[in-house]
Design a protein around this motif. Structure first.
Motif, PDB file in Angstrom:
ATOM      1  N   GLN A   4       0.832  -1.197   0.000  1.00  0.00           N
ATOM      2  CA  GLN A   4       0.000   0.000   0.000  1.00  0.00           C
ATOM      3  C   GLN A   4       0.865   1.245   0.000  1.00  0.00           C
ATOM      4  OE1 GLN A   4      -2.702  -0.280   3.319  1.00  0.00           O
ATOM      5  NE2 GLN A   4      -4.112  -1.579   2.190  1.00  0.00           N
ATOM      6  N   PRO A   5       0.349   2.350  -0.504  1.00  0.00           N
ATOM      7  CA  PRO A   5       1.090   3.609  -0.433  1.00  0.00           C
ATOM      8  C   PRO A   5       1.499   3.916   1.001  1.00  0.00           C
ATOM      9  CG  PRO A   5      -0.789   3.855  -1.876  1.00  0.00           C
ATOM     10  CD  PRO A   5      -0.935   2.500  -1.233  1.00  0.00           C
ATOM     11  N   GLY A   6       2.743   4.372   1.152  1.00  0.00           N
ATOM     12  CA  GLY A   6       3.295   4.637   2.467  1.00  0.00           C
ATOM     13  C   GLY A   6       4.009   3.450   3.080  1.00  0.00           C
ATOM     14  N   GLY A   7       3.879   2.294   2.470  1.00  0.00           N
ATOM     15  CA  GLY A   7       4.507   1.092   2.992  1.00  0.00           C
ATOM     16  C   GLY A   7       5.961   0.967   2.600  1.00  0.00           C
ATOM     17  N   SER A   8       6.555  -0.165   3.001  1.00  0.00           N
ATOM     18  CA  SER A   8       7.973  -0.410   2.761  1.00  0.00           C
ATOM     19  C   SER A   8       8.193  -1.787   2.147  1.00  0.00           C
ATOM     20  CB  SER A   8       8.757  -0.332   4.076  1.00  0.00           C
ATOM     21  OG  SER A   8       8.688   0.951   4.650  1.00  0.00           O
ATOM     22  N   LEU A   9       9.260  -1.895   1.383  1.00  0.00           N
ATOM     23  CA  LEU A   9       9.737  -3.168   0.854  1.00  0.00           C
ATOM     24  C   LEU A   9      11.251  -3.151   0.865  1.00  0.00           C
ATOM     25  CD1 LEU A   9       7.536  -3.888  -2.321  1.00  0.00           C
ATOM     26  CD2 LEU A   9       7.534  -5.182  -0.184  1.00  0.00           C
ATOM     27  N   ASN A  24      28.649  -9.689  -2.795  1.00  0.00           N
ATOM     28  CA  ASN A  24      27.807 -10.552  -3.604  1.00  0.00           C
ATOM     29  C   ASN A  24      26.322 -10.343  -3.347  1.00  0.00           C
ATOM     30  OD1 ASN A  24      30.510 -11.785  -3.550  1.00  0.00           O
ATOM     31  ND2 ASN A  24      29.539 -13.337  -4.813  1.00  0.00           N
ATOM     32  N   THR A  25      25.980  -9.376  -2.540  1.00  0.00           N
ATOM     33  CA  THR A  25      24.584  -9.086  -2.236  1.00  0.00           C
ATOM     34  C   THR A  25      24.348  -7.591  -2.335  1.00  0.00           C
ATOM     35  OG1 THR A  25      24.568 -10.944  -0.686  1.00  0.00           O
ATOM     36  CG2 THR A  25      22.725  -9.424  -0.593  1.00  0.00           C
ATOM     37  N   LEU A  26      23.214  -7.249  -2.901  1.00  0.00           N
ATOM     38  CA  LEU A  26      22.828  -5.853  -3.024  1.00  0.00           C
ATOM     39  C   LEU A  26      21.407  -5.707  -2.514  1.00  0.00           C
ATOM     40  CD1 LEU A  26      23.746  -3.061  -4.170  1.00  0.00           C
ATOM     41  CD2 LEU A  26      22.505  -3.673  -6.259  1.00  0.00           C
ATOM     42  N   TYR A  27      21.164  -4.644  -1.765  1.00  0.00           N
ATOM     43  CA  TYR A  27      19.851  -4.398  -1.203  1.00  0.00           C
ATOM     44  C   TYR A  27      19.329  -3.027  -1.643  1.00  0.00           C
ATOM     45  CZ  TYR A  27      21.262  -8.118   2.025  1.00  0.00           C
ATOM     46  OH  TYR A  27      21.703  -9.297   2.558  1.00  0.00           O
ATOM     47  N   LEU A  28      18.016  -2.927  -1.633  1.00  0.00           N
ATOM     48  CA  LEU A  28      17.360  -1.634  -1.805  1.00  0.00           C
ATOM     49  C   LEU A  28      16.220  -1.566  -0.805  1.00  0.00           C
ATOM     50  CD1 LEU A  28      17.329   1.005  -3.493  1.00  0.00           C
ATOM     51  CD2 LEU A  28      15.504  -0.054  -4.861  1.00  0.00           C
ATOM     52  N   GLN A  29      16.404  -0.757   0.220  1.00  0.00           N
ATOM     53  CA  GLN A  29      15.345  -0.527   1.206  1.00  0.00           C
ATOM     54  C   GLN A  29      14.483   0.613   0.691  1.00  0.00           C
ATOM     55  OE1 GLN A  29      14.598  -2.167   4.175  1.00  0.00           O
ATOM     56  NE2 GLN A  29      12.775  -0.868   4.137  1.00  0.00           N
ATOM     57  N   MET A  30      13.204   0.334   0.533  1.00  0.00           N
ATOM     58  CA  MET A  30      12.277   1.321  -0.017  1.00  0.00           C
ATOM     59  C   MET A  30      11.215   1.653   1.020  1.00  0.00           C
ATOM     60  SD  MET A  30      11.857  -0.158  -3.897  1.00  0.00           S
ATOM     61  CE  MET A  30      10.939  -1.602  -3.371  1.00  0.00           C
ATOM     62  N   ASN A  31      11.187   2.888   1.450  1.00  0.00           N
ATOM     63  CA  ASN A  31      10.215   3.355   2.431  1.00  0.00           C
ATOM     64  C   ASN A  31       9.319   4.415   1.811  1.00  0.00           C
ATOM     65  OD1 ASN A  31      11.496   1.736   4.431  1.00  0.00           O
ATOM     66  ND2 ASN A  31      12.957   3.390   4.857  1.00  0.00           N
ATOM     67  N   SER A  32       8.205   4.672   2.487  1.00  0.00           N
ATOM     68  CA  SER A  32       7.257   5.700   2.032  1.00  0.00           C
ATOM     69  C   SER A  32       6.939   5.529   0.558  1.00  0.00           C
ATOM     70  CB  SER A  32       7.831   7.099   2.296  1.00  0.00           C
ATOM     71  OG  SER A  32       8.122   7.278   3.661  1.00  0.00           O
ATOM     72  N   LEU A  33       6.618   4.319   0.174  1.00  0.00           N
ATOM     73  CA  LEU A  33       6.389   4.023  -1.236  1.00  0.00           C
ATOM     74  C   LEU A  33       5.174   4.753  -1.775  1.00  0.00           C
ATOM     75  CD1 LEU A  33       7.368   0.282  -1.131  1.00  0.00           C
ATOM     76  CD2 LEU A  33       8.298   1.947  -2.736  1.00  0.00           C
ATOM     77  N   LYS A  34       5.273   5.133  -3.049  1.00  0.00           N
ATOM     78  CA  LYS A  34       4.222   5.863  -3.736  1.00  0.00           C
ATOM     79  C   LYS A  34       3.761   5.064  -4.959  1.00  0.00           C
ATOM     80  CE  LYS A  34       6.522  10.237  -2.565  1.00  0.00           C
ATOM     81  NZ  LYS A  34       7.105  11.491  -3.106  1.00  0.00           N
ATOM     82  N   PRO A  35       2.550   5.306  -5.425  1.00  0.00           N
ATOM     83  CA  PRO A  35       2.087   4.593  -6.634  1.00  0.00           C
ATOM     84  C   PRO A  35       3.033   4.759  -7.817  1.00  0.00           C
ATOM     85  CG  PRO A  35       0.229   5.637  -5.545  1.00  0.00           C
ATOM     86  CD  PRO A  35       1.470   6.096  -4.813  1.00  0.00           C
TER      87      PRO A  35
END
Length: 114
Positions: free
Chosen positions: A13-18, A76-87
């Motif tokens: 949902q908008p505002g969420g994180s992945l 050997n590992t890459l991350y992307l923390q995504m917060n406050s997600l938008k449409p």
């Protein structure tokens, strides 16, 4: 053979994180840069965030302050923390590795919708 495998995408949902992860396997030489790109339907693939071996990072303006790229404890590992997600963050997200060659993952879908 070098392989990049992304995981962690999904519906949020908008505002969420992945948190996206990219596991890199195989033999490769000096790393120039690792990055995340994204491609929305009908649009070109664009850079989201990049990290150099020394740790310097850069982000596209639309995600600054919301996304964070890191290698964790392993090159050997890459991350992307995504917060406050938008449409408008909805896209297929791709992991990218640049050595003497360019390598891409298969992509993981991120959908931000209520």
């Amino acid at each position: 053979q070098v392989q990049l495998v992304e995981s962690g995408g999904g519906l949020v949902q908008p505002g969420g994180s992945l948190r996206l992860s990219c596991a890199v396997s195989g033999s490769f030489g000096e790393i120039y840069v690792m990055a995340w790109y994204r491609q929305a339907p009908g649009k070109q693939r664009d850079l989201v965030a990049a990290v150099a071996p020394g740790g310097s990072t850069r982000y596209t303006d639309s995600v600054k302050g919301r996304f964070s790229i890191s290698n964790g404890n392993s090159k050997n590992t890459l991350y992307l923390q995504m917060n406050s997600l938008k449409p408008e963050d909805t896209a297929v997200y791709y992991c990218y590795l640049r050595t003497s060659r360019d390598y891409w993952g298969q992509g993981t879908q991120v959908t931000v919708s209520s």
